[in-house]
Structures are given as C-alpha cells and as structure tokens.
Enzyme design. Sequence first.
Site, PDB file in Angstrom:
ATOM      1  N   HIS A   1      76.582   0.485  -0.035  1.00  8.28           N
ATOM      2  CA  HIS A   1      77.327  -0.063  -1.174  1.00  8.28           C
ATOM      3  C   HIS A   1      78.780  -0.395  -0.842  1.00  8.28           C
ATOM      4  O   HIS A   1      79.700  -0.107  -1.610  1.00  8.28           O
ATOM      5  CB  HIS A   1      77.256   0.894  -2.355  1.00  8.28           C
ATOM      6  CG  HIS A   1      75.881   1.032  -2.950  1.00  8.28           C
ATOM      7  ND1 HIS A   1      74.948   0.018  -2.910  1.00  8.28           N
ATOM      8  CD2 HIS A   1      75.289   2.082  -3.601  1.00  8.28           C
ATOM      9  CE1 HIS A   1      73.843   0.427  -3.517  1.00  8.28           C
ATOM     10  NE2 HIS A   1      74.020   1.671  -3.931  1.00  8.28           N
TER      11      HIS A   1
ATOM     12  N   HIS B   1      75.324  -1.052 -10.945  1.00 12.27           N
ATOM     13  CA  HIS B   1      74.680   0.218 -10.617  1.00 12.27           C
ATOM     14  C   HIS B   1      74.672   1.207 -11.788  1.00 12.27           C
ATOM     15  O   HIS B   1      74.951   2.400 -11.594  1.00 12.27           O
ATOM     16  CB  HIS B   1      75.376   0.849  -9.411  1.00 12.27           C
ATOM     17  CG  HIS B   1      74.493   1.706  -8.564  1.00 12.27           C
ATOM     18  ND1 HIS B   1      74.006   2.928  -8.981  1.00 12.27           N
ATOM     19  CD2 HIS B   1      73.996   1.534  -7.302  1.00 12.27           C
ATOM     20  CE1 HIS B   1      73.277   3.474  -8.024  1.00 12.27           C
ATOM     21  NE2 HIS B   1      73.253   2.633  -6.996  1.00 12.27           N
TER      22      HIS B   1
ATOM     23  N   GLU C   1      68.788  -2.517  -9.640  1.00 12.37           N
ATOM     24  CA  GLU C   1      69.914  -3.248  -9.076  1.00 12.37           C
ATOM     25  C   GLU C   1      69.433  -4.602  -8.560  1.00 12.37           C
ATOM     26  O   GLU C   1      68.722  -4.669  -7.566  1.00 12.37           O
ATOM     27  CB  GLU C   1      70.534  -2.442  -7.934  1.00 12.37           C
ATOM     28  CG  GLU C   1      70.898  -1.018  -8.305  1.00 12.37           C
ATOM     29  CD  GLU C   1      70.842  -0.075  -7.112  1.00 12.37           C
ATOM     30  OE1 GLU C   1      71.498  -0.382  -6.081  1.00 12.37           O
ATOM     31  OE2 GLU C   1      70.134   0.949  -7.189  1.00 12.37           O
TER      32      GLU C   1
END
Length: 373
Positions: A129, A200, A338
């Site tokens: 991420h 998220h 996601e």
Amino acid sequence: MTYRILSVAAFSALFFASSCSQKPAETKEPLITPFQSSYQILTLTNAKGVRMQVTTLGARVMNLWVPDKNGTLVDIVLGFDTPEEYLGSAEPFLGTAIGRYGNRIAKGKFELDGKTYSLPINNGQNTLHGGPGGFHNVNWTVVESDDSHVVFQYLSKDGEEGFPGNLTVKMSYFLTEENEFKITYEAETDQATPVNLTHHSFFNLNGEGVGDILDHELQLVASKYTPVDSTLIPFGTNDPVAGTPMDFTKAKAIGKDISETTEQLTFGGGFDHNWVLDKKKEGELELAATVFAPQTGIGMEVWTTEPGIQFYSGNFLDGSIKGKGGKPYNYRAALCLETQHFPDSPNQPAFPSTILKPGEKYAQTCTYKFSVR
C-alpha cells in the site's frame, strides 16, 4: 495499451462532457467538527439521513451511517473517534486512501525504463500500500467541499517512498441522494511511475464492532483470480475459480468455505486475494461485487472502472485494535473490497500495465451503493 490511462484529449472530453451534464455544486466552507485537531474532519449528508465523516489525514472515512431494514442508522465502517488515533504502524489502513501503489510490490523493487527502484519494506519482504509513508499517512488538502462532496488534493514528490516523478493526485468523494459513496480519482505525473490507487474501508454491515462478517453473503463478478505465493505475491497467472473456495460467482456466505484447507486460503489466512473482473468493456463503470447482511438487511454494491478487486476477510484483526468507543475489532470483524489493478503489476508483464507517463491522465471511479431488503 492500458484501459485506465486516457490521453489528454480523451480525458478533457470526458470530464468536459460530465461537467456540462449537471449543474456544478456550490462550493461552501468545509463542515468541520468542533474537535480540536491538526486534521480537518468534514461531514457529508444526504436528504435520506445517510451521513459520513472524513478526515484529511489519509483522506479517511471515519464513519458511514446507513439505514438498516428497520430504518435505524448503522455505522458500517471500522475506525477511531479522532484522527490522531489512526497514526501508528499497528493501524491496518482503516478507511484510508491508498497510494501510490495499492496492494503489494514484491521485495519492494521494480524496474522501469532500465532503472531499478527500491521502496521501503513494510509487509514481510514486500512493500504494501505504498509503503509506511504512503497516502494513508499524509495530510490531504481540501480544495472544494459542500455538504454532499469533498475534493482532496495531494502532491507526492519525486522520490517519495522511492517512487519516481512528481505525482499530483485529485480525489473526490460524493455522497449521493441514491445512497452512493462515490470516489473519483485523477492523477498526472512529470515522470513515468507506477500508479494504483484504491480505497480501504473495512465494512461490517451488521455495524462496526458487532461480531464478524462470516454471515455476510458475497458475490463477485469474477470467474478468475490471481493465485499467490506464501508472501501473497501473485504468480502472474489468472486461474479459474470454478470448483474452488474462491468461487463467488453466485452469492454465498463468506464463512461457507473460508476454513477449507487449501494452499491459497492457508497463504492468505483466509481470503486476501485479487479477483479478475469479468468486464464487458475495459474502463467502463460496471458492477464488481454485492454484499448482503441478513441480520440488518443492509446490502452494498461495488461498481468500478478497474480490472480487479481485492477481497480481504479481516484475517489479521485480532482484537488488539480498540476502535470507536473502545470497541475491540476482533478476528474477521470486517471485510475490504478494494477496486484496483493487480498486485505487483510493475513486475508482472502479463498483467495490465499500471505505468502512468507524462502527458497522460490517470482516471478511475469506484462507487459503493447501499440499500436494504
């Protein structure tokens, strides 16, 4: 050719047409809560009583209240009471914007135009991420807002978290009268760079901190997925879901197959994989997933222009995180959906490209739509 990056002409035509088709919203001062913080908290509402609060720290969704089958408003996203509580390495990206690169990059390295780039490692041997200093930990600037939308902007400078190029990102959140939480993303760069933005939120349609999500019924518009190794890096193949626990082509309870003793479920500790969406047309906004919670009657649809969706079943939640009101977030207390390009795409030539180049504009849309039955 990728289907997420538009030429400047096509991008301009698309957004000009969109802006001409509806009356521009009047820009007002942000609706900021009285809480004293270095981060803004903005409140979005609609006429049906749906409301959400977002903070400039990570452009996070702190709460999202939607009606259940009895008309009672339920907060369906995990989070904290104050922005500062999101700071810290133990916080698992609750409700945040993700970038520059959503999901994992193998061993924190990729090669681009003959040069090898190294990124900070924050997930075993991989970068997850965008790294520890990714978009989840930056304070976004609010450039426009009213009671139904907010526009965030951020400049990710050349070399930030190891990525090349100055990347300007604009991200808009809308709360519509159709009970939709809609996100649009735009980005430009002055140097070729990987870009894979996503959202998220951890959803529990029974209410945040209320049990687990194993009774939630999930359907994914995906007949294939990308299997992974023990570090959750894809092998580079798109495998059929038919005959495996990964098959959500028909709605089923998340808990139905989650305890099966397969290699993929063992590697993920449950579901933590990318599904390859059965797109009718590349780059179009299409249905990707539906979720339904029998307990509350709340349903959620996920629509996206992206080619993939990561379904994560909260396998690493263990009760150590105390959320709103001090509630512990226990094992599988939430799920994430996601919308994205695929994990490790910069190192996977068979996957759709995530490289954004100067003169191109990145554009994608994700919509979470809520209903009851």
